[in-house]
Motif scaffolding. Structure first.
Motif, mmCIF file in Angstrom:
data_model
loop_
_atom_site.group_PDB
_atom_site.id
_atom_site.type_symbol
_atom_site.label_atom_id
_atom_site.label_comp_id
_atom_site.label_asym_id
_atom_site.label_seq_id
_atom_site.Cartn_x
_atom_site.Cartn_y
_atom_site.Cartn_z
ATOM 1 N N ARG A 27 11.607 -1.987 -3.515
ATOM 2 C CA ARG A 27 12.300 -0.761 -3.117
ATOM 3 C C ARG A 27 12.856 -1.017 -1.721
ATOM 4 N NH1 ARG A 27 9.558 4.683 -4.200
ATOM 5 N NH2 ARG A 27 10.391 4.049 -6.208
ATOM 6 N N ILE A 28 14.136 -0.759 -1.555
ATOM 7 C CA ILE A 28 14.794 -0.900 -0.257
ATOM 8 C C ILE A 28 15.213 0.495 0.181
ATOM 9 C CG2 ILE A 28 16.741 -1.917 0.976
ATOM 10 C CD1 ILE A 28 16.591 -4.250 -1.052
ATOM 11 N N GLU A 29 14.785 0.876 1.369
ATOM 12 C CA GLU A 29 15.064 2.218 1.861
ATOM 13 C C GLU A 29 16.562 2.492 1.839
ATOM 14 O OE1 GLU A 29 13.061 4.758 5.303
ATOM 15 O OE2 GLU A 29 14.416 3.235 6.101
ATOM 16 N N ASP A 79 15.366 0.978 -7.492
ATOM 17 C CA ASP A 79 14.588 -0.204 -7.148
ATOM 18 C C ASP A 79 15.289 -1.438 -7.705
ATOM 19 O OD1 ASP A 79 12.751 1.530 -6.051
ATOM 20 O OD2 ASP A 79 11.270 1.281 -7.643
ATOM 21 N N ARG A 80 14.929 -2.594 -7.173
ATOM 22 C CA ARG A 80 15.495 -3.854 -7.653
ATOM 23 C C ARG A 80 14.427 -4.624 -8.420
ATOM 24 N NH1 ARG A 80 19.643 -6.487 -3.379
ATOM 25 N NH2 ARG A 80 20.502 -4.564 -2.525
ATOM 26 N N ASP A 81 14.695 -4.889 -9.683
ATOM 27 C CA ASP A 81 13.808 -5.711 -10.491
ATOM 28 C C ASP A 81 14.211 -7.166 -10.296
ATOM 29 O OD1 ASP A 81 12.270 -3.642 -11.599
ATOM 30 O OD2 ASP A 81 13.815 -3.230 -13.088
ATOM 31 N N LEU A 82 13.229 -8.009 -10.015
ATOM 32 C CA LEU A 82 13.481 -9.423 -9.758
ATOM 33 C C LEU A 82 12.755 -10.276 -10.784
ATOM 34 C CD1 LEU A 82 12.969 -9.394 -5.869
ATOM 35 C CD2 LEU A 82 15.121 -9.226 -7.130
ATOM 36 N N ALA A 83 13.459 -11.263 -11.320
ATOM 37 C CA ALA A 83 12.931 -12.215 -12.289
ATOM 38 C C ALA A 83 13.163 -13.619 -11.734
ATOM 39 C CB ALA A 83 13.639 -12.018 -13.624
ATOM 40 N N PRO A 84 12.612 -14.649 -12.386
ATOM 41 C CA PRO A 84 12.816 -16.005 -11.884
ATOM 42 C C PRO A 84 14.297 -16.319 -11.652
ATOM 43 C CG PRO A 84 11.130 -16.027 -13.563
ATOM 44 C CD PRO A 84 11.728 -14.628 -13.555
ATOM 45 N N GLY A 85 14.577 -16.844 -10.472
ATOM 46 C CA GLY A 85 15.943 -17.179 -10.078
ATOM 47 C C GLY A 85 16.619 -16.107 -9.249
ATOM 48 N N ASP A 86 16.109 -14.876 -9.287
ATOM 49 C CA ASP A 86 16.710 -13.797 -8.494
ATOM 50 C C ASP A 86 16.333 -13.960 -7.026
ATOM 51 O OD1 ASP A 86 17.831 -12.633 -10.749
ATOM 52 O OD2 ASP A 86 16.164 -11.214 -11.023
ATOM 53 N N PRO A 91 0.836 -1.212 0.000
ATOM 54 C CA PRO A 91 0.000 0.000 0.000
ATOM 55 C C PRO A 91 0.870 1.261 0.000
ATOM 56 C CG PRO A 91 -0.725 -1.556 1.691
ATOM 57 C CD PRO A 91 0.582 -2.064 1.156
ATOM 58 N N PRO A 92 0.370 2.362 -0.559
ATOM 59 C CA PRO A 92 1.142 3.609 -0.577
ATOM 60 C C PRO A 92 1.617 3.984 0.834
ATOM 61 C CG PRO A 92 -0.840 3.835 -1.902
ATOM 62 C CD PRO A 92 -0.944 2.509 -1.185
ATOM 63 N N GLY A 93 2.910 4.289 0.939
ATOM 64 C CA GLY A 93 3.480 4.708 2.210
ATOM 65 C C GLY A 93 3.801 3.585 3.182
ATOM 66 N N TYR A 94 3.455 2.336 2.851
ATOM 67 C CA TYR A 94 3.703 1.211 3.768
ATOM 68 C C TYR A 94 5.082 0.620 3.517
ATOM 69 C CZ TYR A 94 3.378 -3.156 6.265
ATOM 70 O OH TYR A 94 3.614 -4.193 7.138
ATOM 71 N N TRP A 95 5.829 0.398 4.609
ATOM 72 C CA TRP A 95 7.146 -0.230 4.550
ATOM 73 C C TRP A 95 7.164 -1.447 5.468
ATOM 74 C CZ3 TRP A 95 11.166 1.476 1.457
ATOM 75 C CH2 TRP A 95 10.990 2.718 0.869
ATOM 76 N N TYR A 96 7.671 -2.577 4.969
ATOM 77 C CA TYR A 96 7.944 -3.717 5.839
ATOM 78 C C TYR A 96 9.162 -3.356 6.682
ATOM 79 C CZ TYR A 96 4.893 -6.593 2.933
ATOM 80 O OH TYR A 96 3.811 -7.107 2.255
ATOM 81 N N ASP A 97 9.112 -3.683 7.971
ATOM 82 C CA ASP A 97 10.208 -3.420 8.910
ATOM 83 C C ASP A 97 10.180 -4.551 9.926
ATOM 84 O OD1 ASP A 97 12.165 -2.449 10.570
ATOM 85 O OD2 ASP A 97 11.132 -0.584 11.053
#
Length: 114
Positions: free
Chosen positions: A66-68, A73-80, A43-49
């Motif tokens: 997105r990592i603070e 940003d980090r794009d992830l594909a299969p295997g990443d 959600p907008p403005g929400y960060w996992y911590d």
């Protein structure tokens, strides 16, 4: 007799109103789960911590994290995969809307310094 093998990529839902979390294994200091996303994002403005380390692997689909404190940003594909140490603030910016994104997440205690 051991249980029949399970498949992390089957069955997969095509569209979900919310991400689907399925526990694969749980122990006092370890939890492994499959997460299926079908276009969801934080959600907008929400960060996992989180107070625990989390290692994530994308098995299928695609995602953007997105990592603070990181410039891009980090794009992830299969295997990443990557390790998110405890208290690393992060959020899911995007998951593929046209096919399920399947994550394998391993949660464990943080590494103790010293």
């Amino acid at each position: 007799m051991p249980p029949a093998p399970a498949n992390l990529l089957s069955p997969l839902p095509r569209l979900l109103p919310e991400e689907e979390f399925s526990e694969i294994l749980s122990r006092p200091d370890l939890r492994i789960e499959r997460i299926v996303s079908t276009g969801q994002a934080s959600p907008p403005g929400y960060w996992y911590d989180q107070p625990w380390d989390e290692w994530v692997l994308v098995l299928a689909g695609a995602a953007r994290l997105r990592i603070e404190g990181e410039a891009a940003d980090r794009d992830l594909a299969p295997g990443d995969h990557l390790l998110l140490p405890a208290r690393t603030r992060h959020r899911v910016e995007w998951t593929a809307p046209d096919a399920p994104t399947v994550w394998l997440a391993v949660h464990c205690p943080p590494t103790r310094a010293g």
